[in-house]
Design a protein around this motif. Structure first.
Motif, PDB file in Angstrom:
ATOM      1  N   GLU A  79      -8.942 -13.988  -2.667  1.00 47.54           N
ATOM      2  CA  GLU A  79      -9.299 -12.698  -3.238  1.00 47.54           C
ATOM      3  C   GLU A  79      -8.088 -11.980  -3.829  1.00 47.54           C
ATOM      4  O   GLU A  79      -7.103 -11.707  -3.139  1.00 47.54           O
ATOM      5  CB  GLU A  79      -9.935 -11.812  -2.160  1.00 47.54           C
ATOM      6  CG  GLU A  79     -10.459 -10.478  -2.680  1.00 47.54           C
ATOM      7  CD  GLU A  79     -10.962  -9.600  -1.558  1.00 47.54           C
ATOM      8  OE1 GLU A  79     -12.181  -9.392  -1.478  1.00 47.54           O
ATOM      9  OE2 GLU A  79     -10.128  -9.141  -0.743  1.00 47.54           O
ATOM     10  N   LEU A  80      -8.187 -11.644  -5.120  1.00 38.35           N
ATOM     11  CA  LEU A  80      -7.115 -10.927  -5.817  1.00 38.35           C
ATOM     12  C   LEU A  80      -7.408  -9.432  -5.923  1.00 38.35           C
ATOM     13  O   LEU A  80      -6.538  -8.611  -5.641  1.00 38.35           O
ATOM     14  CB  LEU A  80      -6.926 -11.505  -7.223  1.00 38.35           C
ATOM     15  CG  LEU A  80      -6.556 -12.993  -7.297  1.00 38.35           C
ATOM     16  CD1 LEU A  80      -6.438 -13.419  -8.752  1.00 38.35           C
ATOM     17  CD2 LEU A  80      -5.245 -13.259  -6.559  1.00 38.35           C
ATOM     18  N   SER A  87     -13.222   2.095  -8.190  1.00 41.98           N
ATOM     19  CA  SER A  87     -11.817   1.800  -8.484  1.00 41.98           C
ATOM     20  C   SER A  87     -11.458   0.396  -8.003  1.00 41.98           C
ATOM     21  O   SER A  87     -12.079  -0.142  -7.088  1.00 41.98           O
ATOM     22  CB  SER A  87     -10.895   2.823  -7.819  1.00 41.98           C
ATOM     23  OG  SER A  87     -11.045   2.802  -6.419  1.00 41.98           O
ATOM     24  N   LYS A  88     -10.452  -0.186  -8.630  1.00 42.82           N
ATOM     25  CA  LYS A  88     -10.030  -1.549  -8.307  1.00 42.82           C
ATOM     26  C   LYS A  88      -9.064  -1.535  -7.124  1.00 42.82           C
ATOM     27  O   LYS A  88      -8.086  -0.796  -7.109  1.00 42.82           O
ATOM     28  CB  LYS A  88      -9.355  -2.184  -9.535  1.00 42.82           C
ATOM     29  CG  LYS A  88      -9.225  -3.698  -9.444  1.00 42.82           C
ATOM     30  CD  LYS A  88      -8.664  -4.280 -10.728  1.00 42.82           C
ATOM     31  CE  LYS A  88      -9.562  -4.060 -11.904  1.00 42.82           C
ATOM     32  NZ  LYS A  88     -10.878  -4.733 -11.750  1.00 42.82           N
ATOM     33  N   LYS A  89      -9.351  -2.352  -6.118  1.00 47.35           N
ATOM     34  CA  LYS A  89      -8.536  -2.438  -4.909  1.00 47.35           C
ATOM     35  C   LYS A  89      -7.841  -3.791  -4.821  1.00 47.35           C
ATOM     36  O   LYS A  89      -8.329  -4.781  -5.343  1.00 47.35           O
ATOM     37  CB  LYS A  89      -9.404  -2.221  -3.661  1.00 47.35           C
ATOM     38  CG  LYS A  89     -10.115  -0.872  -3.613  1.00 47.35           C
ATOM     39  CD  LYS A  89      -9.146   0.279  -3.467  1.00 47.35           C
ATOM     40  CE  LYS A  89      -9.887   1.601  -3.317  1.00 47.35           C
ATOM     41  NZ  LYS A  89      -8.946   2.741  -3.177  1.00 47.35           N
ATOM     42  N   GLN A  90      -6.702  -3.804  -4.127  1.00 47.42           N
ATOM     43  CA  GLN A  90      -5.941  -5.040  -3.954  1.00 47.42           C
ATOM     44  C   GLN A  90      -6.648  -5.976  -2.987  1.00 47.42           C
ATOM     45  O   GLN A  90      -7.027  -5.576  -1.888  1.00 47.42           O
ATOM     46  CB  GLN A  90      -4.551  -4.708  -3.407  1.00 47.42           C
ATOM     47  CG  GLN A  90      -3.621  -5.894  -3.287  1.00 47.42           C
ATOM     48  CD  GLN A  90      -3.186  -6.407  -4.648  1.00 47.42           C
ATOM     49  OE1 GLN A  90      -2.609  -5.684  -5.434  1.00 47.42           O
ATOM     50  NE2 GLN A  90      -3.460  -7.679  -4.911  1.00 47.42           N
ATOM     51  N   LYS A 143       1.115 -10.097 -13.001  1.00 46.82           N
ATOM     52  CA  LYS A 143       0.506 -10.842 -14.104  1.00 46.82           C
ATOM     53  C   LYS A 143      -0.992 -10.974 -13.913  1.00 46.82           C
ATOM     54  O   LYS A 143      -1.778 -10.810 -14.868  1.00 46.82           O
ATOM     55  CB  LYS A 143       1.148 -12.233 -14.203  1.00 46.82           C
ATOM     56  CG  LYS A 143       0.559 -13.106 -15.308  1.00 46.82           C
ATOM     57  CD  LYS A 143       0.752 -12.478 -16.682  1.00 46.82           C
ATOM     58  CE  LYS A 143       0.190 -13.362 -17.784  1.00 46.82           C
ATOM     59  NZ  LYS A 143       0.320 -12.719 -19.123  1.00 46.82           N
ATOM     60  N   LEU A 144      -1.430 -11.255 -12.699  1.00 49.76           N
ATOM     61  CA  LEU A 144      -2.855 -11.404 -12.430  1.00 49.76           C
ATOM     62  C   LEU A 144      -3.586 -10.070 -12.566  1.00 49.76           C
ATOM     63  O   LEU A 144      -4.730 -10.026 -13.020  1.00 49.76           O
ATOM     64  CB  LEU A 144      -3.060 -12.003 -11.036  1.00 49.76           C
ATOM     65  CG  LEU A 144      -2.640 -13.481 -10.927  1.00 49.76           C
ATOM     66  CD1 LEU A 144      -2.509 -13.903  -9.477  1.00 49.76           C
ATOM     67  CD2 LEU A 144      -3.633 -14.376 -11.660  1.00 49.76           C
ATOM     68  N   LYS A 145      -2.912  -8.983 -12.220  1.00 49.69           N
ATOM     69  CA  LYS A 145      -3.515  -7.662 -12.412  1.00 49.69           C
ATOM     70  C   LYS A 145      -3.678  -7.360 -13.889  1.00 49.69           C
ATOM     71  O   LYS A 145      -4.688  -6.784 -14.323  1.00 49.69           O
ATOM     72  CB  LYS A 145      -2.648  -6.587 -11.741  1.00 49.69           C
ATOM     73  CG  LYS A 145      -3.268  -5.188 -11.806  1.00 49.69           C
ATOM     74  CD  LYS A 145      -2.430  -4.178 -11.062  1.00 49.69           C
ATOM     75  CE  LYS A 145      -3.083  -2.798 -11.089  1.00 49.69           C
ATOM     76  NZ  LYS A 145      -2.271  -1.800 -10.340  1.00 49.69           N
ATOM     77  N   GLU A 146      -2.705  -7.760 -14.670  1.00 46.18           N
ATOM     78  CA  GLU A 146      -2.771  -7.579 -16.122  1.00 46.18           C
ATOM     79  C   GLU A 146      -3.978  -8.319 -16.700  1.00 46.18           C
ATOM     80  O   GLU A 146      -4.709  -7.782 -17.535  1.00 46.18           O
ATOM     81  CB  GLU A 146      -1.480  -8.106 -16.761  1.00 46.18           C
ATOM     82  CG  GLU A 146      -1.419  -7.996 -18.268  1.00 46.18           C
ATOM     83  CD  GLU A 146      -0.148  -8.617 -18.821  1.00 46.18           C
ATOM     84  OE1 GLU A 146      -0.240  -9.354 -19.827  1.00 46.18           O
ATOM     85  OE2 GLU A 146       0.941  -8.367 -18.252  1.00 46.18           O
ATOM     86  N   ILE A 147      -4.195  -9.552 -16.243  1.00 51.86           N
ATOM     87  CA  ILE A 147      -5.344 -10.343 -16.691  1.00 51.86           C
ATOM     88  C   ILE A 147      -6.646  -9.659 -16.269  1.00 51.86           C
ATOM     89  O   ILE A 147      -7.614  -9.582 -17.039  1.00 51.86           O
ATOM     90  CB  ILE A 147      -5.278 -11.771 -16.114  1.00 51.86           C
ATOM     91  CG1 ILE A 147      -4.082 -12.524 -16.710  1.00 51.86           C
ATOM     92  CG2 ILE A 147      -6.577 -12.529 -16.397  1.00 51.86           C
ATOM     93  CD1 ILE A 147      -3.826 -13.874 -16.065  1.00 51.86           C
TER      94      ILE A 147
END
Length: 202
Positions: A79-80, A87-90, A143-147
């Motif tokens: 899980e990313l 809202s987006k969570k880590q 980088k993965l958050k950017e994607i």
């Protein structure tokens, strides 16, 4: 869409006796203790493995493929990110608040009926080594958050040029079928073993 959290929690509790039996039989050098404290569980600690001679402890987070009972899958979902309250969570892989040293990935879970699990496979993954490997090939948390942000409305399998889709892994956006709308990094178990960040336990 619905959340599977409550159902998964019930299945996990039923799976514990089988897992504990495997640990007891195969962890000769370690004493293990299952954690019941909610705060510690939220920090990514389901089990503590303590070396019988040195006393060194390792924190283990169990992750089980409970949506795929009586199936043998070659991959695991890390899980990313997920959505909560709009809202987006880590997700747990890169979450700096987690104290996890190892993941115990429980796959190929077989059951005679929904109340009795009879066998499974367990693969241990060194969390720090996995994160370091991903960063080394250009798949850092940033980088993965950017994607994730660039493809926020995407649903389904998303290929990465840093990973061979068939042999190594890919991203999967669950935008339409799950309440939490998770973004997962799908990785082949054999690939994790091949690059030295994982080891098959049983």
């Amino acid at each position: 869409m619905k959340s599977n959290f409550a159902s998964d929690l019930s299945k996990e509790k039923k799976l514990h006796s089988l897992l504990d039996n495997y640990y007891a039989k195969n962890l000769n050098r370690y004493h293990f203790e299952r954690v019941s404290n909610y705060r510690e569980q939220m920090q990514g600690i389901d089990l503590v493995f303590k070396h019988r001679k040195t006393g060194v402890s390792f924190y283990v987070d169990e992750k089980a493929q409970l949506d795929y009972i009586n199936e043998r899958l070659p991959t695991f979902a890390f899980e990313l990110f997920y959505d909560k309250g709009g809202s987006k969570k880590q997700g747990w892989l890169f979450d700096s608040t987690k104290k996890t040293h190892f993941y115990s990935l429980v796959t190929s879970i077989y059951a005679d009926d929904e109340n009795k699990f009879t066998s499974c496979n367990i693969t241990f993954v060194n969390r720090k080594m996995l994160v370091h490997y991903l960063e080394s090939i250009g798949l850092s948390k940033e980088k993965l958050k950017e994607i994730a942000i660039l493809h926020n409305d995407f649903h389904g399998k998303f290929e990465l040029n840093k990973l061979d889709t068939r042999r190594e892994g890919y991203l999967f956006f669950s935008r339409k079928n799950k309440v939490e709308k998770p973004l997962n990094l799908i990785l082949k178990l054999d690939f994790l073993i091949e690059i030295g960040v994982a080891k098959k336990f049983v």
